[in-house]
Write an enzyme that holds these catalytic residues in place. Structure first.
Site, short mmCIF file in Angstrom:
data_model
loop_
_atom_site.label_atom_id
_atom_site.label_comp_id
_atom_site.label_asym_id
_atom_site.label_seq_id
_atom_site.Cartn_x
_atom_site.Cartn_y
_atom_site.Cartn_z
N GLY A 91 0.66 -1.23 0.15
CA GLY A 91 0.16 0.15 0.13
C GLY A 91 0.97 1.14 -0.09
O GLY A 91 0.47 2.14 0.62
N GLY B 56 -0.16 4.76 -0.89
CA GLY B 56 -1.53 5.32 0.13
C GLY B 56 -0.93 6.39 0.94
O GLY B 56 0.26 6.95 1.09
N GLN B 57 -1.73 7.00 1.68
CA GLN B 57 -1.57 8.16 2.61
C GLN B 57 -0.68 7.79 3.65
O GLN B 57 0.41 8.42 4.00
CB GLN B 57 -2.74 8.78 3.34
N ARG C 245 -18.89 -3.94 8.87
CA ARG C 245 -17.45 -4.26 9.16
C ARG C 245 -17.06 -5.79 8.60
O ARG C 245 -16.01 -5.82 8.02
CB ARG C 245 -17.48 -4.22 10.65
N ASN D 117 -11.08 -7.69 2.09
CA ASN D 117 -9.79 -7.37 2.37
C ASN D 117 -9.05 -8.66 2.86
O ASN D 117 -7.98 -8.93 2.36
CB ASN D 117 -9.53 -6.43 3.45
N GLN E 297 -0.82 -12.50 0.15
CA GLN E 297 0.32 -12.01 0.71
C GLN E 297 0.99 -12.98 1.72
O GLN E 297 2.28 -13.02 1.91
CB GLN E 297 0.07 -10.48 1.19
N ASN F 17 -6.45 -2.45 7.88
CA ASN F 17 -7.82 -2.98 8.80
C ASN F 17 -8.61 -4.05 7.91
O ASN F 17 -8.72 -4.07 6.87
CB ASN F 17 -8.58 -1.85 9.01
N ASP G 45 -3.22 3.35 19.21
CA ASP G 45 -4.33 3.72 20.02
C ASP G 45 -3.28 3.78 21.24
O ASP G 45 -3.95 4.78 22.18
CB ASP G 45 -4.90 2.26 20.15
N HIS H 226 -8.18 -3.83 17.13
CA HIS H 226 -8.09 -2.30 17.03
C HIS H 226 -9.39 -1.93 16.21
O HIS H 226 -9.61 -2.04 15.21
CB HIS H 226 -6.86 -2.21 15.85
P1 NAX Z 1 -5.27 4.34 1.60
O1 NAX Z 1 -6.39 4.22 0.72
O2 NAX Z 1 -4.55 5.94 1.23
O3 NAX Z 1 -4.01 3.70 0.77
C1 NAX Z 1 -4.19 2.29 0.87
C2 NAX Z 1 -3.14 1.89 -0.55
O4 NAX Z 1 -3.13 0.36 -0.57
C3 NAX Z 1 -3.97 2.28 -1.70
O5 NAX Z 1 -2.53 3.12 -2.43
C4 NAX Z 1 -4.13 0.93 -2.53
O6 NAX Z 1 -3.82 1.14 -3.85
C5 NAX Z 1 -3.11 0.17 -1.88
N1 NAX Z 1 -3.62 -1.41 -1.92
C6 NAX Z 1 -4.97 -1.90 -1.80
N2 NAX Z 1 -4.96 -3.20 -2.00
C7 NAX Z 1 -3.61 -3.49 -1.95
C8 NAX Z 1 -2.97 -4.78 -2.34
N3 NAX Z 1 -3.61 -5.96 -2.47
N4 NAX Z 1 -1.52 -4.83 -2.39
C9 NAX Z 1 -0.86 -3.65 -2.38
N5 NAX Z 1 -1.62 -2.41 -2.13
C10 NAX Z 1 -2.75 -2.42 -2.27
O7 NAX Z 1 -5.26 4.04 3.10
P2 NAX Z 1 -4.33 4.46 4.40
O8 NAX Z 1 -5.06 5.82 4.84
O9 NAX Z 1 -2.90 4.54 3.86
O10 NAX Z 1 -4.54 3.30 5.24
C11 NAX Z 1 -4.19 1.76 4.99
C12 NAX Z 1 -4.65 1.03 5.87
O11 NAX Z 1 -4.60 1.35 7.23
C13 NAX Z 1 -6.30 1.02 5.96
O12 NAX Z 1 -6.80 -0.29 6.16
C14 NAX Z 1 -6.71 1.71 7.41
O13 NAX Z 1 -7.91 1.32 7.94
C15 NAX Z 1 -5.50 1.21 8.05
N6 NAX Z 1 -5.11 1.71 9.15
C16 NAX Z 1 -4.81 1.29 10.27
C17 NAX Z 1 -4.49 1.84 11.53
C18 NAX Z 1 -4.05 0.98 12.74
O14 NAX Z 1 -3.86 1.48 13.83
N7 NAX Z 1 -3.83 -0.36 12.54
C19 NAX Z 1 -4.58 3.31 11.73
C20 NAX Z 1 -4.85 3.96 10.45
C21 NAX Z 1 -5.34 3.55 9.31
O15 NAX Z 1 -6.88 3.85 9.52
#
Ligand code: NAX
Length: 330
Positions: free
Chosen positions: A12, A15-16, A99, A106, A113, A131, A159, A187
């Protein structure tokens, strides 16, 4: 002198969170100035071009500690020789999705992976952020062949940081004065941020903040729902704080935990601690020896209400496990 090298695969990457994380990974901040970092970025085929743009920017930073950065759209290539695999990529929750829908959509990512981890270094460590991270970690672990389960963790460091920050604000002390903060369980909004065992300036938090209702009525819901509050304010989910927590999480495993302290991360329950059922990826208080081993801190006391909260979050994890049970065996 720069000598060592660490290979870090990040999924990912475009992503952000990826954008906030990669520069800090490359800068030497985490692995030190004597270690060169090779970044192995994984994206979807549609996301690879954006990852390549980030790779160009990484080159343009001219970090002495960056060995190389490569972009891939297959996990087998991206995980080749990786010492750390940071699994961040996953699909966001869409409009109207429950959810359980998110878990189902996912889950398969972490089957593929998980299997591809066979290409990683034999000493690989895997951190799941995407998530629902606890259950995704369980899926990856179940599909990862003979990689020891102790190598897998899911991130609850964000958290923990959120909880420490709230206690520090309330007590008007620097956040560094808040310690022994445990996040228990999932989480999700059922997690239990354990103020009962936390310390503020080496005193029990409940002796420093004497307004008891604040803990249950303000503190716990604030930490549990902080992610939603950030989306509401920013229009996007937490990213820089999540990336920062991801660095903290890896650092917590890399270094020996200071005496008398612990940190939170979700790891596989063996059924021997705090009545948490065996086979869940559950967030516990942990101590690391800094050589790749950790132990669960076993001595914490919890009130009856705290114990109820531990059970509630375990029940949610059991339900999540049920939703993906067909993905748990390779
Ligand atoms: P984004 O939607 O900005 O980025 C996710 C990236 O993953 C995208 O660029 C997408 O193309 C890529 N992606 C999707 N499927 C893929 C795959 N099969 N192989 C490789 N890349 C893939 O999300 P972002 O804000 O970066 O968040 C990423 C994940 O972190 C989300 O699931 C989010 O819910 C989770 N989080 C987890 C947190 C935690 O504390 N555990 C907190 C922050 C965040 O909410």
């Amino acid at each position: 002198m720069t000598q060592k090298r660490v290979n870090v695969a990040v999924t990912g990457a475009a992503g952000q969170i990826g954008y906030s994380l990669l520069f800090r990974l490359a800068s030497g901040e985490l692995f030190g100035n004597d270690t060169k970092v090779r970044l192995q970025l994984l994206e979807t085929p549609q996301g690879v071009r954006a990852a390549e743009g980030t790779a160009m920017e990484l080159d343009d930073c001219a970090f002495n500690t960056l060995d190389s950065v490569d972009c891939f759209d297959s996990p087998e290539s991206a995980f080749e020789g990786a010492h750390w695999v940071l699994m961040i990529g996953s699909m966001p929750r869409g409009p109207g999705m429950e959810r359980s829908d998110l878990i189902r959509s996912n889950g398969p990512i972490f089957v593929g992976q998980g299997k591809a981890l066979s290409r990683a270094d034999r000493d690989v460590r895997i951190v799941v952020v995407g998530n629902p991270c606890n259950t995704n970690a369980l899926i990856a672990l179940n599909n990862a062949g003979d990689i020891p389960s102790s190598r897998f963790s899911a991130m609850t460091a964000l958290d923990e940081n959120r909880a420490r920050a709230q206690l520090a604000k309330k007590a008007s002390v620097p956040v560094s004065r808040v310690s022994r903060m445990t996040i228990w369980g999932n989480h999700s909004t059922t997690m239990y941020p354990d103020y009962e065992n936390a310390l503020i300036s080496d005193q029990p938090a409940t002796q420093v903040i004497t307004e008891q209702p604040w803990f249950d009525e303000t503190f716990i819901p604030c930490v549990q729902k902080r992610g939603a509050a950030i989306i509401e304010a920013r229009g996007k989910s937490s990213a820089a704080s999540a990336a920062s927590a991801c660095l903290d999480h890896v650092r917590n495993f890399l270094r020996p935990t200071p005496a008398g302290q612990w940190f939170s991360a979700a790891v596989l329950s063996d059924g021997q601690h705090y009545d948490v059922p065996k086979g869940l990826i559950y967030s516990f208080p942990l101590r690391s020896d800094g050589r790749g081993n950790y132990e669960i801190v076993d001595s914490l006391r919890l009130s009856a209400s705290g114990q109820d909260k531990l059970r509630l979050t375990a029940q949610e994890l059991m339900q999540e496990r049920d939703v993906v049970k067909d993905l748990l065996k390779s």
